[in-house]
Design an enzyme around this catalytic site. Structure first.
Site, mmCIF file in Angstrom:
data_model
loop_
_atom_site.group_PDB
_atom_site.id
_atom_site.type_symbol
_atom_site.label_atom_id
_atom_site.label_comp_id
_atom_site.label_asym_id
_atom_site.label_seq_id
_atom_site.Cartn_x
_atom_site.Cartn_y
_atom_site.Cartn_z
ATOM 1 C CE1 TYR A 108 -3.556 2.756 0.574
ATOM 2 C CE2 TYR A 108 -1.862 3.475 2.138
ATOM 3 C CZ TYR A 108 -2.960 3.813 1.610
ATOM 4 O OH TYR A 108 -3.621 4.844 1.673
ATOM 5 C CD GLU A 196 -5.781 4.659 -0.981
ATOM 6 O OE1 GLU A 196 -5.947 4.769 0.265
ATOM 7 O OE2 GLU A 196 -6.853 4.256 -1.548
#
Length: 387
Positions: A108, A196
């Site tokens: 992530y 993101e």
């Protein structure tokens, strides 16, 4: 403002961030043609402004162009329900058709604004593919953070520390630094409030690739980026929120039955809290701003009452730039023009408050005037329950 995954990836690629090969398709035939260009295998991904698409069946692998066409047929024009859409889901109007990649690891990576630090912060985790909120709740130590100096930028030592914390080695360490530099440029140059990648994959041959992409942009900065404004998809937004933006009103639809009209975001948040404290549920967040006109007040009423769940309305105004008498005159004009029968509770304080209250009393309309916020919340919740 949110954009679709395929739009975010086009932006990423301009900044040197590696993304899978692929194209957006708006029809099953296009999905088939793209899959043929990719060599016959592909991943078909529904494009909606919501996460959890995989859990909802919105991401499907195709081993042939015909299978990709079938997947696109099943997705396009249909509602996709995910944990973030609610039970009604979102209509899929396009799909992203991408190459398949050999995945060794999922990470992530995200850049967000930390208002407490007044800096952009890098968040990274080896637990990729999961919702970062879930990781933070169950395993907070798995999240690595680095605050970026607004003048010096992201330090090479910070990138290396993050890379080592993620367990990267060799050429992957340098790749992460380059990728982070590109992601930081996207955030700063395009006024992104969120950038993101989840997951950021490590392929079997050691490459870092943004398998997913999410970008949110600061609405207040879009005047600097007309090209970004063109990426806005109104079909993905709440119709009442779109209508409110046309009148420079800040509106967010909620699930309760007490409509709220407030001036100032902080006061709006406090108003929703006190409604819940009184046992009610707010139906919306509506901030008319400091200098609202009578027309904006009227349009605000229209938007609030367009929600069939609203049973009563609370007007909570602190008169500063928006004087209480001006607000009262606008409310009276709006109620008469729209023939509003929904119960209305008014709480106002500040500049010309007595004059404003007199306007309400002498209007001949059935307003409920409250003395303070607690009194206003109790009265509007009482009325919303039909008592």
């Amino acid at each position: 403002m949110k954009v679709h995954e395929y739009q975010a990836k086009l932006i990423f690629s301009r900044y040197g961030i590696p993304v899978p090969q692929g194209e957006v398709a708006f029809s099953p035939a296009q999905a088939r043609a793209v899959t043929e260009k990719l060599g016959g295998k592909a991943v078909v991904k529904a494009q909606i402004h919501a996460g959890g698409r995989g859990k909802g069946g919105g991401i499907r692998k195709a081993t042939t162009p015909q299978e990709a066409e079938l997947h696109a047929t099943a997705l396009l024009g249909q509602p996709l329900v995910t944990p973030q859409t609610g039970p009604a889901g979102r209509i899929v109007r396009s799909v992203l058709v991408e190459e398949t990649l050999p995945i060794a690891r999922e990470l992530y990576l995200g850049l967000v604004l930390d208002r407490a630090l007044a800096r952009v912060v890098v968040m990274a985790s080896a637990a990729g593919g999961m919702e970062i909120e879930e990781v933070a709740r169950e395993n907070p130590e798995a999240i690595l953070k680095a605050a970026i100096d607004p003048v010096a930028g992201l330090g090479a030592f910070q990138a290396r520390k993050l890379a080592f914390g993620l367990g990267l080695q060799g050429a992957s360490v340098k790749q992460l630094g380059e990728l982070l530099a590109g992601l930081h440029r996207v955030t700063v140059e395009l006024d992104a409030s969120l950038a993101e990648i989840n997951p950021l994959i490590v392929t079997a041959d050691g490459r870092l690739v943004a398998l997913d992409a999410k970008l949110n942009f600061d609405d207040n900065a879009l005047f600097r980026h007309p090209d970004l404004h063109e990426l806005r998809d109104l079909d993905e937004e709440e119709p009442l929120e779109v209508e409110a933006s046309k009148h420079r009103l800040n509106y967010i639809k909620l699930s309760g039955n007490v409509g709220c009209m407030v001036n100032g975001a902080g006061l709006a948040m406090a108003t929703m809290d006190i409604i819940k404290l009184a046992g009610g549920e707010p139906a919306n967040f509506l901030d008319v701003g400091g200098g609202a006109s009578a027309e904006q007040v009227r349009e605000g009423f229209k938007i609030i009452l367009s929600d069939p769940n609203v049973r009563a309305v609370l007007i909570n105004i602190f008169g500063g730039i928006l004087r209480c008498d001006r607000l009262a005159a606008g409310v009276v004009e709006a109620v008469r023009a729209l023939d509003i029968r929904t119960p209305i509770v008014v709480r106002m304080e500040g500049t010309n408050v007595e004059k404003g209250r007199r306007i309400l009393r002498e209007s001949g309309l059935d307003f409920t005037v409250a003395e303070n916020m607690g009194d206003a919340a109790e009265k509007v919740v009482h009325l919303a329950r039909g008592r």
